[in-house]
Scaffold this active site. Structure first.
Site, PDB file in Angstrom:
ATOM      1  N   CYS A  47       0.842  -1.189   0.000  1.00 23.56           N
ATOM      2  CA  CYS A  47       0.000   0.000   0.000  1.00 23.56           C
ATOM      3  C   CYS A  47       0.879   1.241   0.000  1.00 23.56           C
ATOM      4  O   CYS A  47       1.787   1.371   0.823  1.00 23.56           O
ATOM      5  CB  CYS A  47      -0.900  -0.012   1.238  1.00 23.56           C
ATOM      6  SG  CYS A  47      -1.929   1.471   1.384  1.00 23.56           S
ATOM      7  N   CYS A  50       0.491   3.148   3.490  1.00 28.91           N
ATOM      8  CA  CYS A  50       0.987   2.665   4.787  1.00 28.91           C
ATOM      9  C   CYS A  50       2.033   1.560   4.705  1.00 28.91           C
ATOM     10  O   CYS A  50       2.597   1.174   5.726  1.00 28.91           O
ATOM     11  CB  CYS A  50      -0.184   2.185   5.647  1.00 28.91           C
ATOM     12  SG  CYS A  50      -0.964   0.665   5.053  1.00 28.91           S
ATOM     13  N   CYS A  96      -7.451  -0.814   1.560  1.00 28.68           N
ATOM     14  CA  CYS A  96      -6.432  -1.349   2.454  1.00 28.68           C
ATOM     15  C   CYS A  96      -7.043  -1.492   3.845  1.00 28.68           C
ATOM     16  O   CYS A  96      -7.628  -0.536   4.366  1.00 28.68           O
ATOM     17  CB  CYS A  96      -5.231  -0.405   2.492  1.00 28.68           C
ATOM     18  SG  CYS A  96      -3.958  -0.887   3.682  1.00 28.68           S
ATOM     19  N   CYS A  99      -5.024   1.109   6.490  1.00 23.94           N
ATOM     20  CA  CYS A  99      -5.154   2.574   6.460  1.00 23.94           C
ATOM     21  C   CYS A  99      -6.426   3.058   5.783  1.00 23.94           C
ATOM     22  O   CYS A  99      -6.646   4.256   5.680  1.00 23.94           O
ATOM     23  CB  CYS A  99      -3.934   3.208   5.814  1.00 23.94           C
ATOM     24  SG  CYS A  99      -3.820   2.982   4.018  1.00 23.94           S
ATOM     25  N   CYS A 119      -8.799  -5.330  -9.615  1.00 20.08           N
ATOM     26  CA  CYS A 119      -8.384  -4.294 -10.556  1.00 20.08           C
ATOM     27  C   CYS A 119      -7.927  -3.087  -9.730  1.00 20.08           C
ATOM     28  O   CYS A 119      -8.751  -2.374  -9.163  1.00 20.08           O
ATOM     29  CB  CYS A 119      -9.576  -3.968 -11.449  1.00 20.08           C
ATOM     30  SG  CYS A 119      -9.194  -2.942 -12.850  1.00 20.08           S
TER      31      CYS A 119
END
Length: 131
Positions: A47, A50, A96, A99, A119
């Site tokens: 991510c 984070c 995510c 976060c 996607c």
């Protein structure tokens, strides 16, 4: 998984305007414009907000959609899925779990055992290449 909480000002200070738009405002990058759309390097996709490990290059495939596509997340619980009724259609948004950053959408038209196509916006990811 420990939840990461930051103020809007903190997110704006840490992310580029495009990253902020995708991760915090649920934006979408243009098709075929992302850095990882055609990426073949082995590694882990983290991510951008984070650093959480989200996807593996082992599950990445060319869906022809214009965005990096994966058949599954790196592990259970690293992403959360929410119904998204925006833009006049019903989709499933992917965020995510750590976060709450917007990553993209998941569709039930992928290959293999899962039959899923995650996607994902390149802008929401960082590739941690295997040495």
């Amino acid at each position: 998984m420990e939840k990461i909480q930051k103020t809007d000002a903190e997110w704006r200070a840490e992310l580029t305007p495009e990253e902020y738009h995708v991760l915090r405002e649920a934006g979408t990058e243009r098709a075929f414009a992302g850095a990882y759309t055609d990426e073949k390097t082995p590694g882990v996709y983290r991510c951008k907000g984070c650093g959480a490990e989200l996807f593996s290059s082992e599950t990445k495939y060319d869906s022809g959609s214009g965005w990096p596509s994966f058949t599954s997340p790196a592990a259970d619980g690293v992403v959360v899925e929410n119904v998204d009724d925006s833009h006049g259609m019903r989709r499933v948004e992917v965020r995510c779990a750590a976060c709450d950053g917007h990553l993209g959408h998941v569709f039930p038209d992928g290959p293999g055992e899962t039959g899923m196509r995650y996607c994902i916006n390149s802008t929401s990811l960082d590739l941690d290449a295997k040495a």
